[in-house]
Design a protein around this motif. Structure first.
Motif, PDB file in Angstrom:
ATOM      1  N   MET A 149     -66.319  -0.967  57.679  1.00 45.21           N
ATOM      2  CA  MET A 149     -64.921  -0.560  57.521  1.00 45.21           C
ATOM      3  C   MET A 149     -64.856   0.800  56.818  1.00 45.21           C
ATOM      4  O   MET A 149     -65.592   1.046  55.858  1.00 45.21           O
ATOM      5  CB  MET A 149     -64.167  -1.611  56.693  1.00 45.21           C
ATOM      6  N   ALA A 150     -64.016   1.716  57.319  1.00 43.00           N
ATOM      7  CA  ALA A 150     -63.890   3.059  56.750  1.00 43.00           C
ATOM      8  C   ALA A 150     -63.371   2.999  55.319  1.00 43.00           C
ATOM      9  O   ALA A 150     -62.537   2.164  54.984  1.00 43.00           O
ATOM     10  CB  ALA A 150     -62.965   3.913  57.609  1.00 43.00           C
ATOM     11  N   LYS A 151     -63.874   3.897  54.485  1.00 41.07           N
ATOM     12  CA  LYS A 151     -63.431   3.949  53.092  1.00 41.07           C
ATOM     13  C   LYS A 151     -62.284   4.949  52.964  1.00 41.07           C
ATOM     14  O   LYS A 151     -62.299   6.013  53.571  1.00 41.07           O
ATOM     15  CB  LYS A 151     -64.593   4.363  52.196  1.00 41.07           C
ATOM     16  N   GLU A 152     -61.293   4.594  52.143  1.00 40.09           N
ATOM     17  CA  GLU A 152     -60.131   5.449  51.949  1.00 40.09           C
ATOM     18  C   GLU A 152     -60.036   5.883  50.495  1.00 40.09           C
ATOM     19  O   GLU A 152     -60.282   5.086  49.583  1.00 40.09           O
ATOM     20  CB  GLU A 152     -58.842   4.713  52.350  1.00 40.09           C
ATOM     21  N   ILE A 153     -59.709   7.150  50.284  1.00 43.76           N
ATOM     22  CA  ILE A 153     -59.455   7.662  48.937  1.00 43.76           C
ATOM     23  C   ILE A 153     -57.948   7.831  48.799  1.00 43.76           C
ATOM     24  O   ILE A 153     -57.316   8.514  49.604  1.00 43.76           O
ATOM     25  CB  ILE A 153     -60.176   8.998  48.709  1.00 43.76           C
ATOM     26  N   LYS A 154     -57.385   7.176  47.777  1.00 40.62           N
ATOM     27  CA  LYS A 154     -55.927   7.171  47.602  1.00 40.62           C
ATOM     28  C   LYS A 154     -55.525   7.902  46.326  1.00 40.62           C
ATOM     29  O   LYS A 154     -56.340   8.142  45.442  1.00 40.62           O
ATOM     30  CB  LYS A 154     -55.414   5.727  47.562  1.00 40.62           C
ATOM     31  N   VAL A 155     -54.225   8.238  46.256  1.00 34.15           N
ATOM     32  CA  VAL A 155     -53.692   8.904  45.067  1.00 34.15           C
ATOM     33  C   VAL A 155     -53.602   7.887  43.934  1.00 34.15           C
ATOM     34  O   VAL A 155     -52.928   6.863  44.065  1.00 34.15           O
ATOM     35  CB  VAL A 155     -52.289   9.497  45.340  1.00 34.15           C
ATOM     36  N   PRO A 156     -54.267   8.140  42.801  1.00 32.11           N
ATOM     37  CA  PRO A 156     -54.191   7.212  41.673  1.00 32.11           C
ATOM     38  C   PRO A 156     -52.946   7.478  40.819  1.00 32.11           C
ATOM     39  O   PRO A 156     -52.190   8.424  41.084  1.00 32.11           O
ATOM     40  CB  PRO A 156     -55.468   7.548  40.892  1.00 32.11           C
ATOM     41  N   GLN A 157     -52.728   6.671  39.792  1.00 30.56           N
ATOM     42  CA  GLN A 157     -51.662   6.931  38.824  1.00 30.56           C
ATOM     43  C   GLN A 157     -52.089   8.140  38.006  1.00 30.56           C
ATOM     44  O   GLN A 157     -53.035   8.077  37.223  1.00 30.56           O
ATOM     45  CB  GLN A 157     -51.452   5.719  37.919  1.00 30.56           C
ATOM     46  N   ILE A 158     -51.416   9.275  38.200  1.00 33.21           N
ATOM     47  CA  ILE A 158     -51.848  10.530  37.583  1.00 33.21           C
ATOM     48  C   ILE A 158     -51.598  10.530  36.083  1.00 33.21           C
ATOM     49  O   ILE A 158     -52.456  10.888  35.290  1.00 33.21           O
ATOM     50  CB  ILE A 158     -51.138  11.712  38.263  1.00 33.21           C
ATOM     51  N   SER A 159     -50.398  10.134  35.679  1.00 37.79           N
ATOM     52  CA  SER A 159     -50.076  10.004  34.262  1.00 37.79           C
ATOM     53  C   SER A 159     -48.885   9.070  34.128  1.00 37.79           C
ATOM     54  O   SER A 159     -48.217   8.745  35.123  1.00 37.79           O
ATOM     55  CB  SER A 159     -49.770  11.364  33.636  1.00 37.79           C
ATOM     56  N   GLU A 160     -48.618   8.649  32.935  1.00 35.50           N
ATOM     57  CA  GLU A 160     -47.542   7.683  32.696  1.00 35.50           C
ATOM     58  C   GLU A 160     -46.188   8.257  33.096  1.00 35.50           C
ATOM     59  O   GLU A 160     -45.821   9.363  32.721  1.00 35.50           O
ATOM     60  CB  GLU A 160     -47.516   7.306  31.213  1.00 35.50           C
ATOM     61  N   GLY A 161     -45.480   7.501  33.915  1.00 33.95           N
ATOM     62  CA  GLY A 161     -44.147   7.915  34.349  1.00 33.95           C
ATOM     63  C   GLY A 161     -44.138   8.898  35.503  1.00 33.95           C
ATOM     64  O   GLY A 161     -43.077   9.315  35.953  1.00 33.95           O
ATOM     65  N   VAL A 162     -45.305   9.284  36.019  1.00 37.04           N
ATOM     66  CA  VAL A 162     -45.383  10.235  37.142  1.00 37.04           C
ATOM     67  C   VAL A 162     -45.844   9.488  38.386  1.00 37.04           C
ATOM     68  O   VAL A 162     -46.969   8.997  38.436  1.00 37.04           O
ATOM     69  CB  VAL A 162     -46.350  11.392  36.823  1.00 37.04           C
ATOM     70  N   ASP A 163     -44.982   9.383  39.384  1.00 34.86           N
ATOM     71  CA  ASP A 163     -45.287   8.643  40.611  1.00 34.86           C
ATOM     72  C   ASP A 163     -45.534   9.558  41.805  1.00 34.86           C
ATOM     73  O   ASP A 163     -46.038   9.116  42.826  1.00 34.86           O
ATOM     74  CB  ASP A 163     -44.136   7.678  40.946  1.00 34.86           C
ATOM     75  N   THR A 164     -45.149  10.824  41.703  1.00 33.82           N
ATOM     76  CA  THR A 164     -45.332  11.755  42.817  1.00 33.82           C
ATOM     77  C   THR A 164     -45.944  13.056  42.316  1.00 33.82           C
ATOM     78  O   THR A 164     -45.862  13.376  41.128  1.00 33.82           O
ATOM     79  CB  THR A 164     -43.997  12.075  43.513  1.00 33.82           C
ATOM     80  N   ALA A 165     -46.563  13.786  43.234  1.00 31.76           N
ATOM     81  CA  ALA A 165     -47.158  15.087  42.903  1.00 31.76           C
ATOM     82  C   ALA A 165     -47.217  15.919  44.168  1.00 31.76           C
ATOM     83  O   ALA A 165     -47.048  15.412  45.275  1.00 31.76           O
ATOM     84  CB  ALA A 165     -48.552  14.901  42.308  1.00 31.76           C
ATOM     85  N   VAL A 166     -47.468  17.212  44.005  1.00 32.35           N
ATOM     86  CA  VAL A 166     -47.578  18.134  45.140  1.00 32.35           C
ATOM     87  C   VAL A 166     -49.025  18.608  45.249  1.00 32.35           C
ATOM     88  O   VAL A 166     -49.649  18.964  44.248  1.00 32.35           O
ATOM     89  CB  VAL A 166     -46.637  19.349  44.962  1.00 32.35           C
ATOM     90  N   ILE A 167     -49.566  18.583  46.473  1.00 33.34           N
ATOM     91  CA  ILE A 167     -50.937  19.039  46.700  1.00 33.34           C
ATOM     92  C   ILE A 167     -50.986  20.556  46.503  1.00 33.34           C
ATOM     93  O   ILE A 167     -50.366  21.311  47.247  1.00 33.34           O
ATOM     94  CB  ILE A 167     -51.417  18.704  48.132  1.00 33.34           C
ATOM     95  N   SER A 168     -51.703  21.008  45.470  1.00 36.14           N
ATOM     96  CA  SER A 168     -51.804  22.443  45.198  1.00 36.14           C
ATOM     97  C   SER A 168     -53.054  23.059  45.820  1.00 36.14           C
ATOM     98  O   SER A 168     -53.064  24.236  46.174  1.00 36.14           O
ATOM     99  CB  SER A 168     -51.797  22.708  43.693  1.00 36.14           C
TER     100      SER A 168
END
Length: 464
Positions: A1-20
């Motif tokens: 089965m293929a392995k997936e890398i997902k967005v983790p919890q970056i910091s407390e209270g932050v649910d979204t981020a922008v790919i820089s």
């Protein structure tokens, strides 16, 4: 089965981020804990590490995309599946080689007929030659078809690459999650033509569906092409950070949706300056700094109870106003990365000393990029003080979905005629911007006059 890398919890209270920045490429071999993606939030920049090692099969995001916690950003190759495909390919090659050998033997037999065959009549030879000629023509036609198919595949691949490059370019110009982008591609919708209704102008699935059903396009003014400035001299292209991009989207959305009216006033704050001088040491001992902003926050909090429409929002879909029973006030803070507007909760229930301490603390958090999501949410009214920088007046933009904002400029000493003679007084310029859909001119003037009176004589204002 293929392995997936997902967005983790970056910091407390932050649910979204922008790919820089994307730090790896398709086909790269990576190790566990190796940094693969760099993201930017309202508060900081961080690198996302790989949760497993392997060869990168697919990168599912582009620079400029907004991602949420749990979104898949990279897919690694499945080694087991790849080995099976290689074995299958090997077996297929062997079968093709066997068939080719058999065909070659058959052709040799046809080219070397026995002595009996040589004695057959010329008509049979002619038929054979004709048959071989027909076969050759069929082979030529097959080669032409193969060339045509190859051209089609090449053209299709070129178009696919063009679409991919176009999609990557557009991803830097719109604010939408990868899931929303996929839906747009499936429905054949150009994201650049849609106005986002989500937070910070984000495009949602609802926006795409409404657009598909005949929704409105973005204002053409937001798509005006810029000239090539390098024709007239040297230029430098510098990307906006996340705070600047968010601010740009918010103020554009506010300006396009809110019919602004601007009201100006002047207040004699000579008495307020004396009050600050007399009480600043006491507030400093409590851990804060007594400022005009803290005093105005308390005065505005009281005014919002007397003028409830300034503490409201308007819902045009339901054609109703939403009157809020709590008083939360945004305080604009200038930082090196841009303007932030954290919220002072329940300002009407706090003393001037308490407000001074809280404003000092939250301004420090803003400058150090330590604000939480809760620090930025729930405001009803905004205050922007540019007095420390200078200027006589300015017209701040309403912070949608609020309906009003107060701007404060630098106080200057002016001669004021009092009891038959001129006296030097400290005069403060005030600028009030409000949403004319909910607040009319009379209410705007009334609100401003009350603020002026409260600054000049707080007791009279509170009793009036």
């Amino acid at each position: 089965m293929a392995k997936e890398i997902k967005v983790p919890q970056i910091s407390e209270g932050v649910d979204t981020a922008v790919i820089s920045e994307i730090l790896v490429s398709k086909g790269d071999k990576i190790e566990e804990d190796q940094s693969v993606i760099s993201v930017e939030t309202d508060k900081a920049t961080a690198e996302i590490p790989a949760t497993a090692g392997g060869t990168i099969k697919e990168i599912k995001v582009s620079e400029g995309d907004e991602v949420s916690v749990g979104d898949v950003i990279i897919v690694l190759e499945d080694d087991g599946k790849d080995s099976e495909e290689k074995e299958e390919g090997k077996a297929s090659d062997e079968e093709e080689e066997t068939l080719a050998n058999k065909k070659e033997e058959a052709e040799k037999e046809e080219e070397e007929p026995d002595s009996d065959e040589k004695e057959k009549d010329e008509s049979k030879s002619a038929k054979k030659e004709e048959k071989q000629k027909e076969k050759k023509e069929e082979d030529d036609e097959d080669e032409d078809d193969d060339e045509e198919d190859a051209e089609k595949k090449k053209s299709k691949g070129s178009e696919a690459k063009k679409d991919k490059d176009s999609d990557k370019a557009s991803s830097k110009e719109v604010y939408a999650s990868p899931g929303v982008r996929r839906l747009a591609r499936e429905l054949g919708v150009n994201l650049e033509e849609i106005s986002g209704s989500g937070e910070s102008g984000r495009i949602t699935e609802k926006d795409i569906k409404e657009y598909k059903e005949g929704g409105s396009k973005k204002s053409s003014s937001s798509q005006v092409k810029l000239p090539d400035f390098s024709k007239w001299g040297a230029v430098e292209n510098k990307p906006l950070n996340n705070i600047k991009k968010t601010t740009a989207k918010n103020v554009l959305a506010s300006w396009q949706s809110v019919p602004h009216v601007f009201q100006f006033g002047e207040a004699d704050i000579s008495g307020v300056e004396t009050y600050i001088e007399d009480h600043k040491d006491k507030v400093e001992k409590a851990g804060g700094k007594l400022t005009l902003t803290a005093i105005l926050t308390k005065i505005v909090a009281t005014a919002l109870h007397k003028f409830p429409t300034f503490n409201a929002s308007i819902d045009m879909d339901k054609e109703e106003m939403i009157l809020k029973k709590y008083v939360n006030i945004n305080i604009a803070v200038a930082t090196e990365d841009g303007l932030l507007v954290p919220v002072i909760k329940n300002a009407d229930q706090k003393s001037i000393s308490d407000l001074s301490v809280e404003i000092s603390e939250i301004a420090k958090k803003a400058r150090e990029q330590k604000l939480s999501k809760e620090d930025m949410e729930g405001g009803n009214f905004s205050i922007s003080n540019l007095g420390g920088i200078g200027g006589t007046n300015f017209t701040p933009i309403v912070y949608h979905p609020q309906v009003a904002i107060l701007g404060i400029s630098r106080a200057t000493t002016k001669p004021v005629y009092i009891d038959g003679k001129f006296e030097p007084r400290s005069i403060l310029p005030l600028s009030l911007s409000y949403d004319h859909r909910l607040i009319d001119g009379a209410d705007g003037a009334g609100f401003m006059n009350w603020l002026v009176k409260a600054l000049e004589d707080p007791y009279e204002a509170l009793l009036g």
